[in-house]
Design a protein around this motif. Structure first.
Motif, mmCIF file in Angstrom:
data_model
loop_
_atom_site.group_PDB
_atom_site.id
_atom_site.type_symbol
_atom_site.label_atom_id
_atom_site.label_comp_id
_atom_site.label_asym_id
_atom_site.label_seq_id
_atom_site.Cartn_x
_atom_site.Cartn_y
_atom_site.Cartn_z
ATOM 1 N N GLU A 1 0.986 -1.305 0.222
ATOM 2 C CA GLU A 1 0.035 -0.086 0.016
ATOM 3 C C GLU A 1 0.762 1.235 -0.008
ATOM 4 N N GLU A 2 1.937 1.048 0.629
ATOM 5 C CA GLU A 2 2.890 2.411 0.826
ATOM 6 C C GLU A 2 3.436 2.580 -0.534
ATOM 7 N N LEU A 3 3.952 1.363 -1.068
ATOM 8 C CA LEU A 3 4.609 1.953 -2.588
ATOM 9 C C LEU A 3 3.582 2.151 -3.411
ATOM 10 N N ILE A 4 2.400 1.515 -3.632
ATOM 11 C CA ILE A 4 1.354 1.856 -4.365
ATOM 12 C C ILE A 4 0.941 3.488 -4.506
ATOM 13 N N LYS A 5 0.942 3.899 -3.147
ATOM 14 C CA LYS A 5 0.569 5.585 -3.217
ATOM 15 C C LYS A 5 1.820 6.183 -3.622
ATOM 16 N N GLN A 6 2.924 5.686 -2.913
ATOM 17 C CA GLN A 6 4.219 6.509 -3.313
ATOM 18 C C GLN A 6 4.331 6.775 -4.645
ATOM 19 N N LEU A 7 4.290 5.792 -5.696
ATOM 20 C CA LEU A 7 4.684 5.817 -6.895
ATOM 21 C C LEU A 7 3.487 5.837 -7.842
ATOM 22 N N GLN A 8 2.204 5.751 -7.206
ATOM 23 C CA GLN A 8 0.901 6.231 -7.913
ATOM 24 C C GLN A 8 0.958 5.040 -9.109
ATOM 25 N N LEU A 9 1.114 3.666 -8.654
ATOM 26 C CA LEU A 9 1.072 2.563 -9.292
ATOM 27 C C LEU A 9 -0.297 2.236 -9.978
ATOM 28 N N ASN A 10 -0.351 1.778 -11.277
ATOM 29 C CA ASN A 10 -1.369 1.411 -12.104
ATOM 30 C C ASN A 10 -1.766 -0.016 -11.878
#
Length: 204
Positions: A74-83
């Motif tokens: 969740e942290e990485l998805i938010k930080q890098l705005q992942l698709n």
């Protein structure tokens, strides 16, 4: 594009991971990246999304990740705005725990378990997205099979597999993560492998 694997890998050995990613993105028609948010995954995700911020990030979640892994994801998805393109097994982990559990790797039922939680969701994802290029974080020294491939390889399905960090060590990746302010998480569990040097079936 027809690749001469031996020639291509020889040329790419002198390139940085970022240069390798850029080279692949430039000719790929429908690239994807897969992740399970295991240790050091943030390096490959960051490198690829720097070149293509909208690339599809396929996450096949077995349903058995640790709380730490889910928080890290969740942290990485938010930080890098992942698709993120999320794929999960057709049966919940709670239901499977009752009828099958997590079989030991020597138990014949373990093959059924692996098919349910990892292989079927992965095949479903690949069929739906039909990529020509697949970015992974495979590295030399992880398993015997991975020692036999290289930066660029081609699977039995014809998909070109790109492993930009193939020759990198943990120490080099630690420095990369620190330099780019990327999180990492070591509290990770893959129920289909159980042993760190065992393949799960996606790459062989």
């Amino acid at each position: 594009m027809i690749l001469d694997l031996e020639k291509t890998n020889k040329e790419l050995h002198s390139k940085t991971p970022q240069e390798i990613v850029k080279w692949a993105i430039n000719w790929a028609k429908n690239p994807v990246i897969t992740t399970n948010f295991r240790p050091y995954e943030s390096a490959i995700i960051y490198a690829v999304t720097q070149e293509d911020k909208d690339i599809k990030v396929i996450w096949c979640d077995t349903g058995y990740n640790t709380p730490n892994t889910y928080k890290h994801a969740e942290e990485l998805i938010k930080q890098l705005q992942l698709n993120i393109q999320l794929y999960v097994p057709k049966q919940t982990a709670s239901h499977r725990d009752v009828v099958l559990g997590i079989p030991d790797i020597d138990d014949p039922a373990h093959k059924v378990f692996t098919e349910q939680v990892k292989l079927e969701p992965f095949r479903r994802a690949m069929k739906e997205h039909a990529p020509d290029v697949w970015f992974t974080n495979l590295r030399k020294g992880q398993t015997a099979f991975r020692d036999s491939i290289d930066i660029v390889s081609i699977g039995s399905d014809g998909i070109v597999k790109i492993s930009p960090f193939y020759n990198w060590t943990d120490k080099e990746l630690d420095a990369f993560l620190e330099e780019n302010n990327l999180p990492n998480e070591f509290n990770y569990f893959d129920p289909t492998k159980q042993l760190s040097n065992r393949e799960c079936g996606l790459h062989a």
